[in-house]
Design an enzyme around this catalytic site. Structure first.
Site, PDB file in Angstrom:
ATOM      1  N   GLU A  59      11.093  -4.208  -3.875  1.00 18.17           N
ATOM      2  CA  GLU A  59       9.945  -3.967  -3.383  1.00 18.17           C
ATOM      3  C   GLU A  59       9.826  -2.336  -2.936  1.00 18.17           C
ATOM      4  OE1 GLU A  59       8.678  -7.265  -4.362  1.00 18.17           O
ATOM      5  OE2 GLU A  59       7.512  -5.541  -3.722  1.00 18.17           O
ATOM      6  N   HIS A 110       2.638 -16.272 -10.073  1.00 15.89           N
ATOM      7  CA  HIS A 110       1.898 -15.311 -11.058  1.00 15.89           C
ATOM      8  C   HIS A 110       0.734 -15.774 -11.671  1.00 15.89           C
ATOM      9  CE1 HIS A 110       5.724 -13.617  -9.578  1.00 15.89           C
ATOM     10  NE2 HIS A 110       5.332 -12.636  -9.988  1.00 15.89           N
TER      11      HIS A 110
END
Ligand SMILES: CC(=O)N[C@@H](CC(=O)O)C(=O)NC[C@H](CC1(C(=O)N[C@@H](Cc2ccc(O)cc2)C(=O)O)CCCC1)C(=O)O
Ligand SMILES: [Zn+2]
Length: 595
Positions: free
Chosen positions: A352, A483
């Site tokens: 991230e 997703h």
């Protein structure tokens, strides 16, 4: 007039100024919902998305005033091309509301899902979330029934509740793609790679990695059959999907204690972190230091204040799935994740932070160029740094290797390579197949009543895993993976897992590394950092081969560096599985019921 480039550039400036107001508002409303899932916040999110779509539509209409397709100035022409490509915003308001609603429903189902009736629970009405409970059970349990309960329960509480919304989403996403000149939504998603026969290229990369995956699969299957002796493994050769330490069998790192070549030489970094009272903040400070030691940018002061780095304890519903946020105002950058103190989460933190570093490096590009050179590039940055961080040499440096462990010990090094393979090689077919499935759905080749059968055809054929319990057309197992309900494309991760080894090889050379690729740690090499920064600064202002060339000196994706990295383990695996039958049947055999 339509060819006045000076006037066009003034308009581009105005577009940028307005975009830097409209996008932050939309991001802020989305952030508020993601960090506090309520109907009220959902309404605000829909409102803000509607406002952004109206801005996009207006901007598209204004691009029609210019003959931009014939501009000779490449940079201006590319900005117009991206401003005109407005995705789902092209839909008329009512249809835009419908598609946003369908997506919101699925996201909400996924993020609120809990599984009850745990075997052995006194109180059957006790329910458990994915993070941390179900993920921990999938990671640690060796009880076939408990694993099957978590695996099936999660799919009943997520995917099973989505087919209607998903069908609606597909229909409207395809309609939007058609209005933008694409054949379907998959064609639109692939257009971001600006690559001729992109599907063919992906297939070739996948074929290049199949043999390596089959070796690891055969070895894991052999050891899992020993662990679960007496339980049914299908004759067709697949591994039951709930045994691999992960809810989607996409990363087998949690099988390290079973699969390590030298079990007496553990890489138990999680235990070391806990013994040293690691906190979430310490994990982020460690990651940030790696970036700044490369000469890259520190996090802006408000980053830590505004981010959500731990799961809130006030009981509110949040989207726990990690994500990094660019607010497109050059000032606000955040991460949202429900961090746990484990090695996996230290890797995720680097992943991230890699996104945020990319945001920082390209923040002075025009708004439409504040993207990865292609989506795979954005996914690779954090993972490239994590390849250095995870080496025994680096773990020793940051005191996460046991004092009595020698980082140069060859047996420890082989254990390290196995640990890497369980995450990087195991992932390859999964990273490949999700969008193989979705591209077929968008093409209309897979109809709603075939969603689940086609999903398992791909899971059985490419990943060599099979369902531990019978599946039905009323199941929608693709919807159990974040997703899909969150409409985040996935081939970007397959691309990332290939190119991150190309980047690693090139940066290691820049850092002056000699010796096997898997031992390289680029830590503190500002030469490597400068190369990475120069590539990230481009954003999506150039086509990705230019960005690839900026780091590696060549313009293609290829698997040779990944294969070089794992070469020592490949030799070891070949010996381990020489009496095994490699691979599995294309079909899964009897797994189907007509529910
Ligand atoms: C606003 C927004 O959405 N921003 C985007 C970023 C952007 O587009 O700018 C974003 O933050 N996406 C979230 C997503 C989260 C994670 C993920 O979903 N990973 C894949 C595959 C994988 C797994 C392990 C790994 O080491 C690398 C990849 C999975 O878990 O299946 C969770 C764990 C790590 C990354 C991400 O960061 O990519
Ligand atoms: Zn990512």
């Amino acid at each position: 007039d339509r060819n006045n480039i000076t006037a066009a550039k003034i308009w581009l400036e105005e577009y940028n100024t307005e975009a830097e107001k409209v996008r932050p508002e939309a991001q802020e409303a989305s952030w508020t919902w993601n960090t506090n899932i309520t109907d009220y916040n959902n309404r605000l999110k829909l409102e803000a998305e509607k406002k952004k779509s109206e801005f996009d539509k207006r901007s598209y209409n204004q691009t029609l005033n210019w003959d931009w397709k014939n501009f000779t100035e490449i940079n201006a022409k590319r900005q117009f091309y991206k401003i005109a490509d407005i995705g789902e915003s092209v839909l008329p308001t009512d249809k835009f509301q419908q598609i946003t609603k369908a997506k919101s429903n699925m996201q909400s189902v996924y993020s609120k899902a809990r599984v009850c009736n745990k075997p052995g629970d006194q109180d059957p009405s006790k329910c458990y979330p994915l993070n941390p409970t179900l993920e921990n059970i999938m990671a640690k349990s060796t009880d076939w029934k408990e694993l099957a309960w978590a695996w099936e329960g999660w799919r009943n509480e997520t995917g099973r509740k989505m087919p209607d919304d998903y069908e609606k989403f597909v229909e409207l996403a395809n309609e939007a793609a058609g209005m933008n000149g694409y054949t379907d939504n998959g064609d639109y998603w692939r257009s971001w790679y600006e690559t001729e026969n992109f599907e063919k290229q992906m297939e070739e990369l996948f074929i290049g990695l199949k043999d390596l995956y089959k070796l690891l699969h055969a070895y894991a299957r052999k050891k899992l059959k020993e662990r679960f002796v007496g339980h049914p493994f299908p004759d067709s050769g697949q591994i039951p999907a709930h045994l691999l330490g992960n809810m989607w069998a996409q990363s087998w790192g949690n099988l390290f204690t079973l699969l390590a070549p030298y079990p007496g030489k553990p890489l138990d970094v999680t235990e070391m972190m806990r013994e040293q009272n690691y906190t979430t903040r310490k994990m982020f400070d460690l990651s940030e230091k790696f970036f700044t030691d490369l000469g890259l940018d520190p996090m802006p002061p408000k980053f830590y204040n505004d981010s959500m780095l731990d799961k809130p304890e006030d009981g509110r519903d949040v989207v726990c799935h990690a994500s990094a946020w660019d607010f497109y105002n050059r000032k606000d950058f955040r991460i949202k994740q429900c961090t746990q103190v484990t090695m996996d989460w230290l890797i995720t933190t680097h992943h991230e932070m890699g996104h945020v570093q990319y945001f920082l490096q390209y923040k002075d590009q025009p708004v439409v160029f504040r993207r990865g050179a292609n989506p795979g590039f954005h996914e690779a940055i954090g993972d490239v740094l994590a390849l250095s961080v995870s080496t025994p040499k680096h773990l020793k440096k940051i005191n996460l290797l046991r004092p009595n462990q020698n980082p140069d010990d060859e047996e420890l090094q082989l254990n390290f390579l196995m640990n890497q393979a369980l995450k990087k090689i195991a992932f390859i077919p999964f990273g490949y197949l999700i969008d193989q499935w979705r591209w077929k759905v968008f093409k209309g080749e897979t109809k709603k009543d075939e969603y689940n059968e086609d999903w398992w055809n791909l899971r059985c054929k490419h990943q060599g895993v099979s369902p531990p319990v019978q599946r039905f057309n009323t199941d929608f197992d693709a919807g159990s993976k974040f997703h899909v309900p969150n409409n985040t494309p996935y081939i970007r991760y397959f691309v990332s897992y290939v190119i991150q080894f190309q980047f690693h090889k090139a940066l290691c050379k820049e850092a002056g590394h000699n010796g096997p690729l898997h031992k390289c740690d680029i830590d503190q090499s500002t030469e490597a950092g400068n190369k990475l920064a120069a590539m990230m600064k481009l954003g999506s202002s150039k086509e990705w081969p230019d960005a690839m060339e900026a780091i590696t000196g060549q313009r293609k994706m290829n698997v040779s560096d990944l294969i070089e990295y794992f070469a020592p383990l490949e030799d070891w695996l070949k010996k381990e599985v020489k009496n095994e039958t490699l691979g599995w049947d294309d079909q899964c055999g009897r797994i189907w019921g007509n529910g």
